[in-house]
Design an enzyme around this catalytic site. Structure first.
Site, mmCIF file in Angstrom:
data_model
loop_
_atom_site.group_PDB
_atom_site.id
_atom_site.type_symbol
_atom_site.label_atom_id
_atom_site.label_comp_id
_atom_site.label_asym_id
_atom_site.label_seq_id
_atom_site.Cartn_x
_atom_site.Cartn_y
_atom_site.Cartn_z
ATOM 1 N N ASP A 97 10.175 -15.301 1.742
ATOM 2 C CA ASP A 97 10.432 -16.548 1.022
ATOM 3 C C ASP A 97 11.721 -17.143 1.585
ATOM 4 O OD1 ASP A 97 12.498 -15.133 -0.043
ATOM 5 O OD2 ASP A 97 11.718 -15.087 -2.077
ATOM 6 N N ASP A 287 1.562 -13.415 -4.534
ATOM 7 C CA ASP A 287 2.544 -12.332 -4.566
ATOM 8 C C ASP A 287 3.037 -12.247 -5.989
ATOM 9 O OD1 ASP A 287 5.732 -13.097 -4.857
ATOM 10 O OD2 ASP A 287 4.490 -14.802 -4.306
ATOM 11 N N CYS A 325 -11.053 3.791 -11.625
ATOM 12 C CA CYS A 325 -10.201 3.670 -10.437
ATOM 13 C C CYS A 325 -10.319 4.918 -9.564
ATOM 14 C CB CYS A 325 -8.747 3.474 -10.863
ATOM 15 S SG CYS A 325 -7.587 3.345 -9.485
ATOM 16 N N CYS A 327 -8.072 5.586 -7.022
ATOM 17 C CA CYS A 327 -6.819 5.780 -6.278
ATOM 18 C C CYS A 327 -6.363 7.233 -6.402
ATOM 19 C CB CYS A 327 -5.737 4.811 -6.758
ATOM 20 S SG CYS A 327 -4.822 5.345 -8.216
ATOM 21 N N CYS A 330 -5.227 8.326 -9.909
ATOM 22 C CA CYS A 330 -6.307 8.503 -10.898
ATOM 23 C C CYS A 330 -7.207 9.683 -10.534
ATOM 24 C CB CYS A 330 -7.108 7.215 -11.035
ATOM 25 S SG CYS A 330 -6.162 5.943 -11.917
ATOM 26 N N HIS A 356 -0.593 3.339 -8.601
ATOM 27 C CA HIS A 356 -1.839 2.940 -9.275
ATOM 28 C C HIS A 356 -1.901 1.428 -9.477
ATOM 29 C CE1 HIS A 356 -5.098 2.335 -11.998
ATOM 30 N NE2 HIS A 356 -4.252 1.660 -12.765
#
Lengths: 393, 393
Positions: A97, A287, A325, A327, A330, A356
């Protein structure tokens, strides 16, 4: 004007206003809609780059904050390292930015003039000055793949008059940003310069549409920005205190009018449902600090809504944070364990929740992209929204 | 007395007193000498289990603290999850201490009697009671693979009389620990029970030799402990305020006299050089918080000594923490970046320093094992010690 573009953007599927495409940068291919984890000070807080690159997350682009990096470690340190990528050890795409929003957030600590913004550093109180020219110089030294123009933001509740003044200043700053940027690129100031097939090897520059909640001003700002001409276009000045319906009104009015052949980036937004709703209105890039910041305060985002790990009802709950999930958190850890870690003040709580949450945001965007490509985005959107109301249970 | 042992220990090579072997537990094979990362509250602070399991670190056994886990999350929570392994998500071996040392560390907050130790919780000030029987019950519920007897520690500078009294109490507590342990194992109280080829599937129980700096008492304590009979033997009560030469005098006197066919565990020690020196005196197992704790305060252990990442001289240093280290942190990140992260208060500084420090400790032990097997331990020891004096440079 370069003949060879710095980035290439192609829409490959569309469902209503929702678009799925590919943004090609000098550091790789980014499928859109895309979520960019925020790496304020050269680190996405609480997570290693190896995890961001892993198939679990596979973040193709992250964001860095010019303001923070400029003040610490300072541009000379990053320049000496050969740019931000080399300094932090990240070879994928980076967007920075302009510092405009951070300086604006300082409130009473800043003084805005035609020339730029004078402010006191939040670190040591020293007097600093940021302008379009300084911001472009800093971002060239950072060598980010996507540079943002230096803009001024108006508060969510700003009057028409105040907003108009701010918007016009942003337009003049956008032109100055473009001019300074082109000069710096010509002079080879960009530390990230990289040969890339079919691209100019230059940084890309995105313009920012302002105008607070005033739709007429938003339309004018869009026209001003497109007239200057950028590689991509952002909607700024949202999620800064205005009400949700106001935010969506602006997105719904402006996003579809933005150039169709350039990426559309909604800055600093938002919750998973905000992302899906903004995609439905034609946005390609996002974002937000929510997955990382809220992870550190014990909040998990799941397909069944938010879950507060501190809650006593998880004390003996052997289920993962999110049963749908896949991931690594998880797959391995229970709510009971995560609650214990959080209550005990263990760093691993932040590490695992951050992982997560990022997985959830990035998975959501993967689902969005797939559903647009298969023509099922309306169904995805409906089911996603319905799932969230379960409130973690 | 079981005929089938809970663990099997085999020495495969020896260089002087230094031994290289294999300790087989119901949860896998552990090459010794081994370093055990400390996972006080069910997490090795600042590092994910996936990293501990990665080839970078490949920690085969970690330590958990009975005192901390007993107070929080509490034994009922861990029991409900099916033991500590399942609660935290770690399938490799776990050793738990008895809580004796932690309670002893509370100082004025504890009251020791023949029966056990009364103390106030460091969390909420509540009155608690630990005894050999309670400790064995808690460790059975934790289901750790190696259980430690409940002992009493004497201060480093304790008088002969004070130490003798303490040592004799430790011996009586050791017998009570053994009796309670056997009963619990017979009753199937062990939540970690696991079929393992050639092993009894029971937990293993290690005894602890006390006696502060008094060599005559250390010898008596060793005899008392061996007479009761355990699966392994530890040296406790070192690194508690006594001088380094005193510590090594005790190790040098006691370690070689410990049973040759059982693992010898030096509790709570120490720096990398301490580990190598203790191996040279016949020790097989270690645990210490140094790599994790010092990682969080900005100190890196390297083959060329300690390195303080805060130091301004690293501001533009593109070298890794340790040029001879191949861990994922050293492969990717510079001292300049780590310094920046630390100064900026970023969590990633702790995460990366913890990872590197653990890699350094575990690599050092790998080097120790290889050199003993190849007969080059004296050379390894000499070169290792010489390297450390470079002080990070």
């Amino acid at each position: 004007m370069t003949k060879v573009p710095a980035t290439r953007f192609e829409i490959e599927a569309q469902n209503g206003e929702a678009r799925a495409g590919v943004l090609t940068t000098r550091r790789g291919r980014i499928e859109t809609p895309v979520f960019m984890p925020v790496g304020t000070a050269g680190t996405v807080k609480g997570i290693r780059f190896e995890e961001l690159e892993s198939l679990d997350l596979d973040a193709r682009i992250i964001l860095g904050n010019t303001y923070h990096l400029w003040l610490r470690p300072g541009i000379e340190v990053i320049k000496a390292a050969g740019g931000l990528h080399r300094f932090i050890g990240w070879d994928r795409a980076l967007l920075t930015d302009s510092g405009g929003f951070q300086v604006w957030s300082l409130g009473a600590l800043r003084k805005i003039s035609e020339e730029g913004t004078e402010f006191r550093s939040h670190l040591d109180g020293s007097l600093q000055f940021l302008s379009p020219e300084v911001s472009m110089e800093v971002q060239a030294a950072l060598g980010s793949d996507i540079v943002m123009v230096f803009d001024e933001c108006a508060p969510g509740e700003a009057s028409h008059e105040e907003t108009e003044r701010s918007m016009n200043l942003t337009a003049r700053w956008a032109q100055r940003s473009k001019t300074a940027f082109d000069l710096l690129q010509g002079n080879g100031a960009d530390t990230g310069r990289l040969e890339a097939h079919g691209l100019s090897s230059r940084q890309a520059l995105f313009g920012i549409v302002q105008g607070a909640s005033h739709l007429d001003l938003r339309r004018i700002s869009l026209e001003q920005t497109v007239n200057i001409g950028f590689d991509g276009y952002a909607i700024g000045g949202l999620s800064v205190g205005e009400k949700k319906p106001v935010m969506f009104e602006v997105i719904e009015e402006i996003a579809p009018q933005m150039p169709k052949d350039a990426p559309r980036y909604l800055m600093g937004v938002g919750t998973p449902e905000d992302l899906v709703e903004a995609v439905a209105r034609g946005v390609d890039m996002f974002d937000c600090v929510l997955p990382t910041r809220n992870g550190r305060t014990g909040q998990a985002f799941t397909a069944r809504g938010k879950l507060n790990v501190k809650n006593a009802r998880w004390a003996n709950d052997s289920r993962p944070l999110d049963e749908s999930c896949r991931c690594s958190v998880c797959r391995r850890h229970s709510r009971a364990y995560l609650r214990h870690l959080y209550i005990a003040g263990e760093m691993l709580a932040s590490i695992l929740l951050t992982h997560h949450n990022l997985a959830f945001f990035l998975d959501t965007m993967r689902g969005v992209r797939q559903s647009i490509r298969s023509g099922d985005f309306p169904k995805f959107r409906r089911e996603f929204t319905e799932g969230l109301i379960a409130n973690g249970e």
